[in-house]
Design a protein around this motif. Structure first.
Motif, PDB file in Angstrom:
ATOM      1  N   GLY A  88       0.816  -1.212   0.000  1.00 40.16           N
ATOM      2  CA  GLY A  88       0.000   0.000   0.000  1.00 40.16           C
ATOM      3  C   GLY A  88       0.845   1.256   0.000  1.00 40.16           C
ATOM      4  O   GLY A  88       0.593   2.197  -0.767  1.00 40.16           O
ATOM      5  N   VAL A  89       1.873   1.273   0.820  1.00 37.77           N
ATOM      6  CA  VAL A  89       2.779   2.430   0.856  1.00 37.77           C
ATOM      7  C   VAL A  89       3.523   2.552  -0.470  1.00 37.77           C
ATOM      8  O   VAL A  89       3.674   3.654  -1.013  1.00 37.77           O
ATOM      9  CB  VAL A  89       3.750   2.313   2.052  1.00 37.77           C
ATOM     10  CG1 VAL A  89       4.839   3.368   1.971  1.00 37.77           C
ATOM     11  CG2 VAL A  89       2.999   2.420   3.362  1.00 37.77           C
ATOM     12  N   VAL A  90       3.979   1.428  -1.014  1.00 42.70           N
ATOM     13  CA  VAL A  90       4.679   1.450  -2.304  1.00 42.70           C
ATOM     14  C   VAL A  90       3.771   2.009  -3.393  1.00 42.70           C
ATOM     15  O   VAL A  90       4.193   2.847  -4.199  1.00 42.70           O
ATOM     16  CB  VAL A  90       5.187   0.033  -2.670  1.00 42.70           C
ATOM     17  CG1 VAL A  90       5.628  -0.039  -4.123  1.00 42.70           C
ATOM     18  CG2 VAL A  90       6.323  -0.382  -1.745  1.00 42.70           C
ATOM     19  N   PHE A  91       2.518   1.575  -3.430  1.00 43.45           N
ATOM     20  CA  PHE A  91       1.582   2.085  -4.432  1.00 43.45           C
ATOM     21  C   PHE A  91       1.354   3.582  -4.274  1.00 43.45           C
ATOM     22  O   PHE A  91       1.309   4.310  -5.264  1.00 43.45           O
ATOM     23  CB  PHE A  91       0.245   1.347  -4.345  1.00 43.45           C
ATOM     24  CG  PHE A  91       0.149   0.173  -5.258  1.00 43.45           C
ATOM     25  CD1 PHE A  91      -0.187   0.333  -6.582  1.00 43.45           C
ATOM     26  CD2 PHE A  91       0.397  -1.098  -4.787  1.00 43.45           C
ATOM     27  CE1 PHE A  91      -0.277  -0.750  -7.437  1.00 43.45           C
ATOM     28  CE2 PHE A  91       0.313  -2.193  -5.618  1.00 43.45           C
ATOM     29  CZ  PHE A  91      -0.022  -2.020  -6.952  1.00 43.45           C
ATOM     30  N   LEU A  92       1.184   4.060  -3.048  1.00 42.50           N
ATOM     31  CA  LEU A  92       0.949   5.491  -2.850  1.00 42.50           C
ATOM     32  C   LEU A  92       2.163   6.323  -3.246  1.00 42.50           C
ATOM     33  O   LEU A  92       2.038   7.339  -3.939  1.00 42.50           O
ATOM     34  CB  LEU A  92       0.560   5.764  -1.400  1.00 42.50           C
ATOM     35  CG  LEU A  92      -0.843   5.310  -1.000  1.00 42.50           C
ATOM     36  CD1 LEU A  92      -1.082   5.565   0.482  1.00 42.50           C
ATOM     37  CD2 LEU A  92      -1.896   6.015  -1.831  1.00 42.50           C
ATOM     38  N   VAL A  93       3.340   5.904  -2.820  1.00 35.43           N
ATOM     39  CA  VAL A  93       4.565   6.645  -3.166  1.00 35.43           C
ATOM     40  C   VAL A  93       4.791   6.600  -4.676  1.00 35.43           C
ATOM     41  O   VAL A  93       5.119   7.618  -5.298  1.00 35.43           O
ATOM     42  CB  VAL A  93       5.773   6.080  -2.385  1.00 35.43           C
ATOM     43  CG1 VAL A  93       7.082   6.637  -2.913  1.00 35.43           C
ATOM     44  CG2 VAL A  93       5.632   6.370  -0.901  1.00 35.43           C
ATOM     45  N   THR A  94       4.601   5.434  -5.269  1.00 37.04           N
ATOM     46  CA  THR A  94       4.789   5.301  -6.712  1.00 37.04           C
ATOM     47  C   THR A  94       3.812   6.175  -7.481  1.00 37.04           C
ATOM     48  O   THR A  94       4.177   6.776  -8.495  1.00 37.04           O
ATOM     49  CB  THR A  94       4.625   3.824  -7.133  1.00 37.04           C
ATOM     50  OG1 THR A  94       5.562   3.037  -6.408  1.00 37.04           O
ATOM     51  CG2 THR A  94       4.859   3.642  -8.612  1.00 37.04           C
ATOM     52  N   SER A  95       2.582   6.260  -7.001  1.00 32.62           N
ATOM     53  CA  SER A  95       1.602   7.083  -7.714  1.00 32.62           C
ATOM     54  C   SER A  95       2.004   8.555  -7.699  1.00 32.62           C
ATOM     55  O   SER A  95       1.838   9.248  -8.709  1.00 32.62           O
ATOM     56  CB  SER A  95       0.207   6.901  -7.121  1.00 32.62           C
ATOM     57  OG  SER A  95       0.132   7.427  -5.822  1.00 32.62           O
ATOM     58  N   ILE A  96       2.555   9.015  -6.607  1.00 27.23           N
ATOM     59  CA  ILE A  96       3.013  10.411  -6.539  1.00 27.23           C
ATOM     60  C   ILE A  96       4.204  10.618  -7.464  1.00 27.23           C
ATOM     61  O   ILE A  96       4.287  11.625  -8.178  1.00 27.23           O
ATOM     62  CB  ILE A  96       3.332  10.800  -5.085  1.00 27.23           C
ATOM     63  CG1 ILE A  96       2.037  10.827  -4.277  1.00 27.23           C
ATOM     64  CG2 ILE A  96       4.034  12.146  -5.020  1.00 27.23           C
ATOM     65  CD1 ILE A  96       2.223  10.949  -2.793  1.00 27.23           C
ATOM     66  N   LEU A  97       5.126   9.657  -7.464  1.00 24.13           N
ATOM     67  CA  LEU A  97       6.263   9.752  -8.378  1.00 24.13           C
ATOM     68  C   LEU A  97       5.800   9.695  -9.830  1.00 24.13           C
ATOM     69  O   LEU A  97       6.317  10.426 -10.687  1.00 24.13           O
ATOM     70  CB  LEU A  97       7.267   8.640  -8.095  1.00 24.13           C
ATOM     71  CG  LEU A  97       8.005   8.726  -6.761  1.00 24.13           C
ATOM     72  CD1 LEU A  97       8.872   7.500  -6.543  1.00 24.13           C
ATOM     73  CD2 LEU A  97       8.821   9.996  -6.685  1.00 24.13           C
ATOM     74  N   MET A  98       4.827   8.835 -10.130  1.00 20.75           N
ATOM     75  CA  MET A  98       4.290   8.746 -11.484  1.00 20.75           C
ATOM     76  C   MET A  98       3.721  10.082 -11.932  1.00 20.75           C
ATOM     77  O   MET A  98       3.961  10.527 -13.048  1.00 20.75           O
ATOM     78  CB  MET A  98       3.142   7.721 -11.543  1.00 20.75           C
ATOM     79  CG  MET A  98       3.538   6.300 -11.606  1.00 20.75           C
ATOM     80  SD  MET A  98       2.058   5.320 -11.977  1.00 20.75           S
ATOM     81  CE  MET A  98       1.845   4.439 -10.471  1.00 20.75           C
ATOM     82  N   MET A  99       2.965  10.696 -11.041  1.00 23.05           N
ATOM     83  CA  MET A  99       2.323  11.953 -11.386  1.00 23.05           C
ATOM     84  C   MET A  99       3.365  13.040 -11.656  1.00 23.05           C
ATOM     85  O   MET A  99       3.169  13.893 -12.508  1.00 23.05           O
ATOM     86  CB  MET A  99       1.379  12.390 -10.261  1.00 23.05           C
ATOM     87  CG  MET A  99       0.447  13.477 -10.676  1.00 23.05           C
ATOM     88  SD  MET A  99      -0.943  13.754  -9.562  1.00 23.05           S
ATOM     89  CE  MET A  99      -0.331  13.425  -7.963  1.00 23.05           C
ATOM     90  N   SER A 100       4.478  12.985 -10.954  1.00 20.23           N
ATOM     91  CA  SER A 100       5.493  14.023 -11.135  1.00 20.23           C
ATOM     92  C   SER A 100       6.263  13.876 -12.445  1.00 20.23           C
ATOM     93  O   SER A 100       6.895  14.832 -12.879  1.00 20.23           O
ATOM     94  CB  SER A 100       6.453  14.032  -9.942  1.00 20.23           C
ATOM     95  OG  SER A 100       7.209  12.843  -9.919  1.00 20.23           O
ATOM     96  N   VAL A 101       6.235  12.708 -13.080  1.00 19.93           N
ATOM     97  CA  VAL A 101       6.987  12.520 -14.328  1.00 19.93           C
ATOM     98  C   VAL A 101       6.089  12.280 -15.537  1.00 19.93           C
ATOM     99  O   VAL A 101       6.593  11.927 -16.604  1.00 19.93           O
ATOM    100  CB  VAL A 101       7.997  11.344 -14.192  1.00 19.93           C
ATOM    101  CG1 VAL A 101       8.991  11.610 -13.095  1.00 19.93           C
ATOM    102  CG2 VAL A 101       7.292  10.022 -14.003  1.00 19.93           C
ATOM    103  N   LEU A 102       4.795  12.477 -15.400  1.00 18.27           N
ATOM    104  CA  LEU A 102       3.866  12.155 -16.492  1.00 18.27           C
ATOM    105  C   LEU A 102       4.238  12.797 -17.822  1.00 18.27           C
ATOM    106  O   LEU A 102       4.243  12.131 -18.851  1.00 18.27           O
ATOM    107  CB  LEU A 102       2.439  12.571 -16.119  1.00 18.27           C
ATOM    108  CG  LEU A 102       1.625  11.587 -15.312  1.00 18.27           C
ATOM    109  CD1 LEU A 102       0.244  12.146 -15.042  1.00 18.27           C
ATOM    110  CD2 LEU A 102       1.529  10.248 -15.987  1.00 18.27           C
TER     111      LEU A 102
END
Length: 159
Positions: A88-102
């Motif tokens: 769950g933490v990995v998914f949340l952190v990854t989603s924020i990182l994903m959004m920053s590099v879209l």
């Protein structure tokens, strides 16, 4: 101090829910692998699988992660509990990182905004399921019940 419930009666429901998340990720990964097979692993074309944009690298990582989540959901001990919290933490952190590099060239896994939203949703679901599927001896479960229904807690609930 917040405490995670031990031996929650709805544990099987939470394990099924985390298993369904793992199954979706596995099916997405397999379908994405089939669609993108033969392309470069980090291609950034318009391949879509189950509503998410994919490339071969992202699809293969999803297959592995989906299998890990299904294995965690199938375990009766605390392994699934810790796996769900961590995932769950990995998914949340990854989603924020994903959004920053879209919109940059750093988006080598071909993410889209729908991938970010699904990742955040899965992260919240997995943290929730991880919080309620902890297993322990009956003494710990009884202590958790006493803590929830302590007379001081009852006074605070009435206010």
């Amino acid at each position: 101090m917040a405490r995670l419930p031990v031996n929650h009666p709805a544990r099987p429901i939470y394990r099924v829910l985390s298993g369904l998340v793992g199954l979706y990720i596995l099916v997405f990964g397999v379908w994405g692998t089939v669609l993108t097979w033969g392309e470069p692993p980090f291609a950034r074309d318009g391949a879509w699988a189950l509503g998410l944009r994919a490339n071969l690298a992202f699809a293969l990582v999803s297959v592995i992660f989906g299998i890990v989540l299904i294995v965690g959901a199938s375990r009766r001990g605390n392994l699934g509990h810790y796996m769900n919290l961590t995932a769950g933490v990995v998914f949340l952190v990854t989603s924020i990182l994903m959004m920053s590099v879209l919109q940059t060239s750093a988006n080598f896994l071909n993410f889209s905004m729908s991938t970010v939203i699904v990742s955040m949703l899965f992260g919240l679901i997995l943290i929730g399921t991880g919080a309620y599927d902890k297993v322990g001896p009956e003494e710990h479960a009884e202590e958790a019940r006493k803590h929830r229904f302590h007379p001081v807690a009852e006074v605070h609930r009435r206010r």
